[in-house]
Design a protein around this motif. Structure first.
Motif, PDB file in Angstrom:
ATOM      1  N   GLU A   1     131.177  25.985 -11.990  1.00 54.64           N
ATOM      2  CA  GLU A   1     131.339  27.435 -12.210  1.00 54.64           C
ATOM      3  C   GLU A   1     132.683  27.927 -11.696  1.00 54.64           C
ATOM      4  O   GLU A   1     133.171  28.973 -12.101  1.00 54.64           O
ATOM      5  CB  GLU A   1     130.253  28.205 -11.438  1.00 54.64           C
ATOM      6  CG  GLU A   1     128.956  28.332 -12.174  1.00 54.64           C
ATOM      7  CD  GLU A   1     127.961  29.179 -11.393  1.00 54.64           C
ATOM      8  OE1 GLU A   1     128.394  30.019 -10.570  1.00 54.64           O
ATOM      9  OE2 GLU A   1     126.758  28.967 -11.597  1.00 54.64           O
ATOM     10  N   ARG A   2     133.253  27.162 -10.769  1.00 52.54           N
ATOM     11  CA  ARG A   2     134.558  27.507 -10.201  1.00 52.54           C
ATOM     12  C   ARG A   2     135.669  26.636 -10.774  1.00 52.54           C
ATOM     13  O   ARG A   2     136.713  26.430 -10.153  1.00 52.54           O
ATOM     14  CB  ARG A   2     134.482  27.381  -8.672  1.00 52.54           C
ATOM     15  CG  ARG A   2     133.687  28.541  -8.097  1.00 52.54           C
ATOM     16  CD  ARG A   2     132.996  28.210  -6.795  1.00 52.54           C
ATOM     17  NE  ARG A   2     132.274  29.387  -6.343  1.00 52.54           N
ATOM     18  CZ  ARG A   2     131.032  29.717  -6.764  1.00 52.54           C
ATOM     19  NH1 ARG A   2     130.394  28.938  -7.633  1.00 52.54           N
ATOM     20  NH2 ARG A   2     130.442  30.812  -6.328  1.00 52.54           N
ATOM     21  N   LYS A   3     135.383  26.076 -11.924  1.00 52.65           N
ATOM     22  CA  LYS A   3     136.344  25.256 -12.675  1.00 52.65           C
ATOM     23  C   LYS A   3     136.828  24.027 -11.905  1.00 52.65           C
ATOM     24  O   LYS A   3     137.995  23.631 -11.983  1.00 52.65           O
ATOM     25  CB  LYS A   3     137.522  26.103 -13.167  1.00 52.65           C
ATOM     26  CG  LYS A   3     137.124  27.180 -14.171  1.00 52.65           C
ATOM     27  CD  LYS A   3     138.321  27.656 -14.973  1.00 52.65           C
ATOM     28  CE  LYS A   3     137.962  28.752 -15.953  1.00 52.65           C
ATOM     29  NZ  LYS A   3     137.088  28.305 -17.026  1.00 52.65           N
TER      30      LYS A   3
ATOM     31  N   ARG B   1     135.616  19.976 -11.183  1.00 48.28           N
ATOM     32  CA  ARG B   1     134.693  18.865 -11.453  1.00 48.28           C
ATOM     33  C   ARG B   1     134.486  18.101 -10.146  1.00 48.28           C
ATOM     34  O   ARG B   1     135.474  17.669  -9.527  1.00 48.28           O
ATOM     35  CB  ARG B   1     135.285  17.915 -12.492  1.00 48.28           C
ATOM     36  CG  ARG B   1     135.575  18.558 -13.828  1.00 48.28           C
ATOM     37  CD  ARG B   1     136.318  17.584 -14.734  1.00 48.28           C
ATOM     38  NE  ARG B   1     135.437  16.504 -15.173  1.00 48.28           N
ATOM     39  CZ  ARG B   1     135.881  15.352 -15.681  1.00 48.28           C
ATOM     40  NH1 ARG B   1     137.179  15.122 -15.804  1.00 48.28           N
ATOM     41  NH2 ARG B   1     135.026  14.421 -16.058  1.00 48.28           N
TER      42      ARG B   1
ATOM     43  N   ASP C   1     140.548  19.533 -11.315  1.00 49.34           N
ATOM     44  CA  ASP C   1     140.537  20.806 -12.040  1.00 49.34           C
ATOM     45  C   ASP C   1     139.880  20.597 -13.410  1.00 49.34           C
ATOM     46  O   ASP C   1     140.176  19.612 -14.103  1.00 49.34           O
ATOM     47  CB  ASP C   1     141.979  21.315 -12.210  1.00 49.34           C
ATOM     48  CG  ASP C   1     142.005  22.624 -12.953  1.00 49.34           C
ATOM     49  OD1 ASP C   1     141.896  23.669 -12.296  1.00 49.34           O
ATOM     50  OD2 ASP C   1     142.106  22.597 -14.205  1.00 49.34           O
ATOM     51  N   LYS C   2     138.995  21.519 -13.780  1.00 45.83           N
ATOM     52  CA  LYS C   2     138.214  21.360 -15.017  1.00 45.83           C
ATOM     53  C   LYS C   2     139.113  21.292 -16.256  1.00 45.83           C
ATOM     54  O   LYS C   2     138.831  20.552 -17.192  1.00 45.83           O
ATOM     55  CB  LYS C   2     137.236  22.537 -15.143  1.00 45.83           C
ATOM     56  CG  LYS C   2     136.387  22.532 -16.380  1.00 45.83           C
ATOM     57  CD  LYS C   2     135.357  23.649 -16.318  1.00 45.83           C
ATOM     58  CE  LYS C   2     134.622  23.815 -17.616  1.00 45.83           C
ATOM     59  NZ  LYS C   2     135.380  24.595 -18.606  1.00 45.83           N
ATOM     60  N   ASP C   3     140.190  22.073 -16.268  1.00 48.73           N
ATOM     61  CA  ASP C   3     141.021  22.144 -17.470  1.00 48.73           C
ATOM     62  C   ASP C   3     142.131  21.103 -17.494  1.00 48.73           C
ATOM     63  O   ASP C   3     142.489  20.588 -18.550  1.00 48.73           O
ATOM     64  CB  ASP C   3     141.630  23.550 -17.606  1.00 48.73           C
ATOM     65  CG  ASP C   3     140.537  24.601 -17.759  1.00 48.73           C
ATOM     66  OD1 ASP C   3     139.512  24.288 -18.400  1.00 48.73           O
ATOM     67  OD2 ASP C   3     140.693  25.706 -17.212  1.00 48.73           O
TER      68      ASP C   3
ATOM     69  N   ARG D   1     138.646  28.933  -4.579  1.00 50.65           N
ATOM     70  CA  ARG D   1     137.640  28.907  -5.655  1.00 50.65           C
ATOM     71  C   ARG D   1     136.224  28.977  -5.080  1.00 50.65           C
ATOM     72  O   ARG D   1     135.330  29.589  -5.670  1.00 50.65           O
ATOM     73  CB  ARG D   1     137.813  27.660  -6.517  1.00 50.65           C
ATOM     74  CG  ARG D   1     139.138  27.692  -7.255  1.00 50.65           C
ATOM     75  CD  ARG D   1     139.164  26.696  -8.373  1.00 50.65           C
ATOM     76  NE  ARG D   1     140.531  26.466  -8.826  1.00 50.65           N
ATOM     77  CZ  ARG D   1     140.838  25.686  -9.835  1.00 50.65           C
ATOM     78  NH1 ARG D   1     139.900  25.056 -10.517  1.00 50.65           N
ATOM     79  NH2 ARG D   1     142.101  25.509 -10.185  1.00 50.65           N
TER      80      ARG D   1
END
Ligand code: TMP
Ligand code: ASP
Length: 237
Positions: free
Chosen positions: A169-171, A173, A204-206, A233
């Motif tokens: 939810e806070r981007k 992993r 980082d998710k992205d 985050r």
């Protein structure tokens, strides 16, 4: 603080006695080590960041019914914890292959595992923390009660579920992490040690940027900036 008797000094923390025999004072150090302390460094303010991050995570886990040694945060880099006897097992949970798993088994770095893998390592610096199984634990006398190992595995999976959902939810992993457990004076098994970017891998998710101690292990720079980003985050509502 320095008038108190130190019980133990580890690579990332110091433990001090308190007036209560069932409680200890935990001090988070700025030191960074890797590869069984073959690589050493320091980052001013890292201890305070890990203290704040661990506090937030222990509080979150307590809300989810996980019993931990955490009692309260005292100042920037000190927390009060229940005194426990650490079980000499590092419980590692992996969602994505990286680090020693890729080296040991040749799995492609970054491969999402079909299920969360729980591993046990024998906490012994002189031996380099070797991977062990249930039977090794019994032979080493770590536990004769095999249900304790099942309990550690179940707790590790539950913690993984809670933290993976919280971080995505806070981007972030949650790639993998290491847990330690201890027994209190009544024999209850509590989550202990710390949960921080020293003991977890966050990508980082992205961008898949590494926001954890791998920045130090792999000389990627911006170690403190990464830990600050993780804290920022975590504190997001
Ligand atoms: P590994 O891939 O090096 O075995 O690490 C797995 C996870 O455990 C990773 O999140 C880092 C953490 N870890 C520690 O907290 N302490 C250690 O001593 C080691 C080797 C790993
Ligand atoms: N904490 C371990 C050490 O110092 C290893 C690691 O986290 O990579 O040496």
């Amino acid at each position: 603080m320095d008038t108190q008797q130190m019980l133990y000094e580890g690579k990332g923390k110091k433990l001090f006695v308190t007036h209560n025999p069932d409680e200890v004072l935990v001090e988070f150090k700025d030191d960074l080590t890797a590869f069984n302390a073959e690589k050493k460094g320091s980052e001013q303010g890292k201890g305070a960041l890990n203290c704040e991050i661990s506090t937030a995570i222990f509080e979150l886990l307590a809300q989810e019914g996980i019993q931990t040694h955490f009692l309260k945060k005292l100042d920037s880099n000190h927390m009060l914890c229940k005194k426990v006897e650490i079980i000499p097992i590092e419980v590692v949970v992996r969602n994505v292959a990286t680090g020693s798993l890729t080296k040991r088994l040749g799995i492609e770095d970054g491969k999402v595992l079909p299920f969360a893998l729980v591993e046990f390592y024998y906490k012994d610096d002189a031996l380099g923390d070797p991977i062990i199984n249930d039977e090794h634990c019994r032979i080493l006398g770590i536990t004769q009660d095999m249900s304790e190992l099942d309990f550690l595995r179940a707790q590790a999976r539950k913690i993984n579920d809670v933290l993976s959902a919280f971080f995505i939810e806070r981007k972030l992993r949650l790639i993998d992490f290491k847990l330690e457990f201890g027994k209190d004076s009544k024999g209850n098994i509590l989550l202990a040690d710390e949960i921080s970017p020293d003991s977890c891998r966050f990508w980082d998710k992205d961008t898949n940027d590494k926001l954890d101690k791998d920045r130090f292990r792999q000389n990627l720079g911006s170690v403190k900036v990464a830990y600050e980003e993780v804290l920022k985050r975590i504190l997001q509502k």
